[in-house]
Design a protein around this motif. Structure first.
Motif, PDB file in Angstrom:
ATOM      1  N   ILE A 211      -8.081 -26.146 -15.851  1.00 24.13           N
ATOM      2  CA  ILE A 211      -8.056 -24.707 -16.118  1.00 24.13           C
ATOM      3  C   ILE A 211      -7.427 -24.502 -17.582  1.00 24.13           C
ATOM      4  O   ILE A 211      -7.519 -23.709 -18.375  1.00 24.13           O
ATOM      5  CB  ILE A 211      -7.381 -24.119 -14.973  1.00 24.13           C
ATOM      6  N   ALA A 212      -6.341 -25.137 -17.821  1.00 23.65           N
ATOM      7  CA  ALA A 212      -5.328 -25.296 -19.001  1.00 23.65           C
ATOM      8  C   ALA A 212      -6.419 -25.260 -20.179  1.00 23.65           C
ATOM      9  O   ALA A 212      -6.428 -24.522 -21.051  1.00 23.65           O
ATOM     10  CB  ALA A 212      -4.309 -26.086 -18.974  1.00 23.65           C
ATOM     11  N   TRP A 213      -6.916 -26.440 -20.263  1.00 22.64           N
ATOM     12  CA  TRP A 213      -7.806 -26.763 -21.191  1.00 22.64           C
ATOM     13  C   TRP A 213      -9.060 -26.061 -21.536  1.00 22.64           C
ATOM     14  O   TRP A 213      -9.631 -26.077 -22.447  1.00 22.64           O
ATOM     15  CB  TRP A 213      -8.075 -28.447 -21.275  1.00 22.64           C
ATOM     16  N   LEU A 214      -9.607 -25.698 -20.467  1.00 21.47           N
ATOM     17  CA  LEU A 214     -10.658 -24.675 -20.379  1.00 21.47           C
ATOM     18  C   LEU A 214     -10.315 -23.346 -20.993  1.00 21.47           C
ATOM     19  O   LEU A 214     -10.922 -22.845 -22.041  1.00 21.47           O
ATOM     20  CB  LEU A 214     -11.349 -24.396 -19.042  1.00 21.47           C
ATOM     21  N   VAL A 215      -9.200 -22.795 -20.797  1.00 23.70           N
ATOM     22  CA  VAL A 215      -8.658 -21.704 -21.574  1.00 23.70           C
ATOM     23  C   VAL A 215      -8.428 -21.717 -22.814  1.00 23.70           C
ATOM     24  O   VAL A 215      -8.688 -21.091 -23.624  1.00 23.70           O
ATOM     25  CB  VAL A 215      -7.564 -21.066 -20.653  1.00 23.70           C
ATOM     26  N   PHE A 219     -11.193 -19.800 -24.976  1.00 22.24           N
ATOM     27  CA  PHE A 219     -10.657 -18.513 -24.779  1.00 22.24           C
ATOM     28  C   PHE A 219      -9.602 -18.174 -25.955  1.00 22.24           C
ATOM     29  O   PHE A 219      -9.032 -17.178 -26.303  1.00 22.24           O
ATOM     30  CB  PHE A 219     -10.031 -17.745 -23.623  1.00 22.24           C
ATOM     31  N   GLN A 220      -9.102 -19.182 -26.736  1.00 24.38           N
ATOM     32  CA  GLN A 220      -7.999 -19.127 -27.826  1.00 24.38           C
ATOM     33  C   GLN A 220      -8.744 -19.073 -28.885  1.00 24.38           C
ATOM     34  O   GLN A 220      -9.935 -19.651 -29.309  1.00 24.38           O
ATOM     35  CB  GLN A 220      -7.295 -20.457 -27.769  1.00 24.38           C
ATOM     36  N   LYS A 221      -8.374 -18.368 -30.166  1.00 30.08           N
ATOM     37  CA  LYS A 221      -8.805 -18.268 -31.341  1.00 30.08           C
ATOM     38  C   LYS A 221      -9.122 -19.508 -31.989  1.00 30.08           C
ATOM     39  O   LYS A 221     -10.036 -19.594 -32.631  1.00 30.08           O
ATOM     40  CB  LYS A 221      -8.086 -17.170 -32.262  1.00 30.08           C
ATOM     41  N   LYS A 222      -8.025 -20.278 -32.034  1.00 30.29           N
ATOM     42  CA  LYS A 222      -8.127 -21.564 -32.735  1.00 30.29           C
ATOM     43  C   LYS A 222      -8.408 -22.553 -31.686  1.00 30.29           C
ATOM     44  O   LYS A 222      -7.593 -23.381 -31.210  1.00 30.29           O
ATOM     45  CB  LYS A 222      -6.965 -22.113 -33.641  1.00 30.29           C
ATOM     46  N   SER A 223      -9.509 -22.890 -31.141  1.00 31.75           N
ATOM     47  CA  SER A 223      -9.817 -23.417 -30.001  1.00 31.75           C
ATOM     48  C   SER A 223     -10.584 -24.787 -30.265  1.00 31.75           C
ATOM     49  O   SER A 223     -10.765 -25.574 -29.262  1.00 31.75           O
ATOM     50  CB  SER A 223     -10.653 -22.727 -28.965  1.00 31.75           C
ATOM     51  N   THR A 224     -11.130 -24.960 -31.310  1.00 33.17           N
ATOM     52  CA  THR A 224     -11.908 -25.966 -31.502  1.00 33.17           C
ATOM     53  C   THR A 224     -11.130 -27.472 -31.468  1.00 33.17           C
ATOM     54  O   THR A 224     -11.885 -28.271 -30.963  1.00 33.17           O
ATOM     55  CB  THR A 224     -12.422 -26.122 -33.203  1.00 33.17           C
ATOM     56  N   ALA A 225      -9.976 -27.615 -31.808  1.00 38.81           N
ATOM     57  CA  ALA A 225      -9.206 -28.743 -31.547  1.00 38.81           C
ATOM     58  C   ALA A 225      -8.961 -29.110 -30.194  1.00 38.81           C
ATOM     59  O   ALA A 225      -8.791 -30.195 -29.797  1.00 38.81           O
ATOM     60  CB  ALA A 225      -7.794 -28.551 -32.213  1.00 38.81           C
ATOM     61  N   PRO A 229      -9.913 -32.403 -25.784  1.00 38.41           N
ATOM     62  CA  PRO A 229      -9.439 -32.995 -24.642  1.00 38.41           C
ATOM     63  C   PRO A 229     -10.193 -32.572 -23.323  1.00 38.41           C
ATOM     64  O   PRO A 229     -10.313 -33.008 -22.324  1.00 38.41           O
ATOM     65  CB  PRO A 229      -8.082 -32.054 -24.554  1.00 38.41           C
ATOM     66  N   LEU A 230     -10.968 -31.254 -23.537  1.00 36.94           N
ATOM     67  CA  LEU A 230     -11.708 -30.609 -22.635  1.00 36.94           C
ATOM     68  C   LEU A 230     -12.760 -31.640 -22.198  1.00 36.94           C
ATOM     69  O   LEU A 230     -13.111 -32.052 -20.964  1.00 36.94           O
ATOM     70  CB  LEU A 230     -12.161 -29.309 -22.642  1.00 36.94           C
ATOM     71  N   LEU A 231     -13.440 -32.202 -23.154  1.00 38.72           N
ATOM     72  CA  LEU A 231     -14.684 -32.972 -22.745  1.00 38.72           C
ATOM     73  C   LEU A 231     -14.213 -34.216 -22.313  1.00 38.72           C
ATOM     74  O   LEU A 231     -14.872 -35.038 -21.468  1.00 38.72           O
ATOM     75  CB  LEU A 231     -15.438 -33.387 -24.293  1.00 38.72           C
ATOM     76  N   LEU A 232     -13.116 -35.079 -22.792  1.00 40.14           N
ATOM     77  CA  LEU A 232     -12.504 -36.003 -22.181  1.00 40.14           C
ATOM     78  C   LEU A 232     -12.103 -35.989 -20.394  1.00 40.14           C
ATOM     79  O   LEU A 232     -12.436 -36.829 -19.708  1.00 40.14           O
ATOM     80  CB  LEU A 232     -11.265 -36.538 -22.704  1.00 40.14           C
ATOM     81  N   ILE A 233     -11.991 -34.694 -20.253  1.00 40.01           N
ATOM     82  CA  ILE A 233     -11.481 -34.192 -18.837  1.00 40.01           C
ATOM     83  C   ILE A 233     -12.795 -34.363 -18.022  1.00 40.01           C
ATOM     84  O   ILE A 233     -12.902 -34.676 -16.985  1.00 40.01           O
ATOM     85  CB  ILE A 233     -10.589 -32.903 -18.661  1.00 40.01           C
ATOM     86  N   LEU A 234     -13.756 -33.649 -18.695  1.00 37.12           N
ATOM     87  CA  LEU A 234     -15.133 -33.355 -17.840  1.00 37.12           C
ATOM     88  C   LEU A 234     -15.635 -34.960 -17.780  1.00 37.12           C
ATOM     89  O   LEU A 234     -16.548 -35.337 -16.780  1.00 37.12           O
ATOM     90  CB  LEU A 234     -16.089 -32.700 -18.784  1.00 37.12           C
ATOM     91  N   ILE A 235     -15.490 -35.822 -18.595  1.00 31.48           N
ATOM     92  CA  ILE A 235     -16.179 -37.182 -18.447  1.00 31.48           C
ATOM     93  C   ILE A 235     -15.256 -38.048 -17.474  1.00 31.48           C
ATOM     94  O   ILE A 235     -15.813 -38.834 -16.700  1.00 31.48           O
ATOM     95  CB  ILE A 235     -16.226 -38.061 -19.755  1.00 31.48           C
TER      96      ILE A 235
END
Length: 598
Positions: A211-215, A219-225, A229-235
């Protein structure tokens, strides 16, 4: 006296009480033998001290949060609560348990041992992450495998706390809101799921991290970076447990649907982008999980649960057990509250929060963040599935298994509801504060008392002892030449305790005629004892756990009674060949005979 000074004194009192509990725990170190009631192993002063620490901790935490001051004074209360919970979870480790249950813990210990013995995971392991972590910990620390697996629920809990804090810091930047979210996630409301090594435990403890990395990434303005980590979690998380895939897929689907309904202009949460994330996670996992035979079983079980009414559901099993035991309605209600009281209390603010969300939906309130709508929908969905699982077998007779997945992110929902009420004046504000403190603190205290099965909850302690393991090892090592069948009162995983999982599978291949059969009710004694009840020669394992269940907890109405165990001692068809105190091994030589009864 100012509030700050008062909270300091309460914190000091909490530390003193926790020190007393530690001292009492040090006076009653266990010897590893089976104990029917873990709670009776310690003096009432120990449990009263821990309950008082929880009361102090939540008093400080909620007191500091209510002030809305921009500081982190609530951390002192959270520290008291976390230390108390860790001590509760560590009790089996301190008392030298071989395993905390007769089922899952033994199997997982066997799989960890297989990794250390053969330097690879066994071929049937479809959720290897938790086992690899435990094996690595045992290897580098030198701690024996049994002790490592018993210790790991505490490590999992620390991991959960870190994820909970990250979620709180991500969802809001105000100190008092962060404290509220952390405090709402601290109670041990998961029952035995908090104290038993299970890969699924690691999976739902990881959900706040997701949930933290998804948000952060959506949902953050500077969220590209934050996308990497979100992709690593999904894998990675799908290899922890299949329920990680189910829960994360559900959240992403809900997010996509809500974004589509609200016509969100943000490209990062459009349905097409969400679909890409789902494909990235689900396709590799299906390719992995589909290799295992359990995949077909899961699909079959799911369709049977959805399309058919199973012959045995948890509700029907419980109803039949109540009728057989002939216990009163008051006793039934007492058992339900003793077992699930912490969940019932915790669901009070959750239910109020969901009703408030429905009210806001009807009023078209657009001030609630999109991610809170996602969490609320997820909680309602999994709450409904948890209720339905009472009448089906979709969760292997464990509604709490599903509900726990939603519980770990409920703090964000409850906090949003509670903070909205704090803008009100008068009795609504004070009533909401009282309800929240009483329900959450009460849930924490009851959770402490329900973290282990005991006669109070209608069970005996599920502990598996080294003395019980010795009886299994004796049978395997010294009687394997004619080891064809073992009769069990409960279909437990005791055989895996004598062999690592890889060797266990080899054992089954070497003894193709071996299988574990259920002991007939009352050991075949009674009016129909003349019939054939044990069709083949073999062994019978009777553990101290099984004796405690039928001699102390359920003396009437069960498959066995205390008199049955006395009659077994006089049954000439059975020969006692081994006993370790916690395990008795019986041998039946003739292939076909009947018991003589009393």
């Amino acid at each position: 006296m100012g509030k700050s000074r008062l909270f300091q004194l309460i914190f000091l009192a909490g530390l003193i009480l926790f020190s007393i509990a530690l001292w009492l725990a040090g006076l009653t170190i266990g010897d590893g033998h089976y104990e029917p009631d873990l709670y009776a192993a310690y003096s009432p002063a120990f449990w009263i001290s821990l309950a008082a620490v929880l009361v102090c901790g939540f008093g400080i935490l909620f007191g500091e949060v209510m002030t809305k001051e921009p500081h982190y004074g609530w951390v002192r209360g959270a520290l008291l609560i976390a230390l108390t919970n860790l001590l509760i979870i560590l009790i089996p480790f301190l008392r030298d348990y071989a395993a905390t249950t007769q089922w899952d813990s033994i199997m997982h210990t066997s799989r960890v041992d297989a990794i250390l013995t053969h330097n690879h995971i066994d071929a049937a392991n479809f959720y290897p992450v938790a086992h690899l972590l435990a094996a690595a910990f045992s290897f580098f620390t030198g701690l024996r495998v049994n002790a490592t697996v018993v210790l790991f629920p505490a490590i999992f809990y620390v991991y959960y706390l870190a994820n909970l804090i990250l979620m709180a810091w991500t969802l809001d930047d105000r100190p008092h809101v962060r404290g509220l979210i952390v405090g709402l996630g601290l109670p041990l409301v998961f029952g035995t799921w908090s104290t038993i090594f299970r890969p699924m435990q690691l999976a739902f403890y990881s959900l706040p991290l997701f949930i933290a990395w998804l948000v952060l990434s959506r949902f953050q303005k500077k969220s590209t970076a934050y996308t990497i980590p979100l992709l690593l979690i999904l894998i990675a998380l799908p290899f922890v447990h299949p329920w990680a895939v189910v829960s994360m897929t559900a959240i992403l689907v809900i997010l996509g649907i809500i974004a589509w309904i609200t016509r969100s202009p943000d490209a990062k949460i459009r349905p097409r982008g969400i679909a890409h994330l789902i494909i990235l996670m689900d396709v590799p996992w299906l390719a992995w999980f589909g290799r295992f035979g359990v995949f077909n079983w899961v699909i079959q079980l799911l369709f049977q649960s959805i399309l058919l009414i199973p012959e045995i559901s948890l509700a029907r099993f419980f109803s039949n057990s109540v009728q057989r035991a002939n216990i009163s309605l008051a006793k039934v209600l007492s058992l339900i509250f003793s077992t699930y009281g912490q969940i019932l209390l915790y669901m009070i603010p959750v239910g109020l929060a969901l009703l408030w969300m429905i009210y806001c939906l009807l009023r078209r309130n657009r001030s609630i963040p999109l991610h809170i709508w996602v969490i609320a929908t997820f909680v309602m969905l999994f709450g409904l599935v948890s209720v339905l699982s009472l009448f089906t077998n979709m969760a292997s007779y464990s509604p709490l298994r599903i509900l726990s997945i939603a519980i770990v992110i409920m703090p964000a929902l409850i906090a949003t509801w509670f903070l909205s009420l704090q803008e009100s004046k008068g009795w609504i504000r004070w009533l909401s504060q009282g309800v929240l403190y009483i329900t959450i603190t009460g849930a924490a205290v009851l959770g402490m008392l329900n973290s282990y099965d005991s006669p109070r909850t209608g069970y005996s302690n599920l502990q598996f002892s080294y003395a019980q393991q010795a009886g299994v090892v004796f049978t395997v090592n010294y009687k394997a030449d004619d080891f064809r069948r073992v009769y069990l009162i409960w279909r437990t995983f005791q055989l895996e305790s004598a062999l690592n999982y890889t060797d266990y599978m080899k054992f089954l291949r070497n003894y193709p005629n071996f299988y574990q059969a259920m002991v007939p009710a009352h050991f075949g004694h009674g009016e129909d004892y003349m019939r054939q009840v044990f069709s083949n020669a073999g062994y019978m394992w009777i553990s101290a756990y099984e004796r405690a269940v039928y001699n102390q907890v359920w003396q009437q109405g069960g498959r066995f009674t205390p008199d049955d165990f006395i009659a077994l001692e006089n049954d000439i068809a059975w020969h006692k060949i081994y006993t370790s105190g916690d395990m008795t091994v019986w041998r039946r030589f003739q292939k076909m005979s009947f018991s003589l009864g009393k």
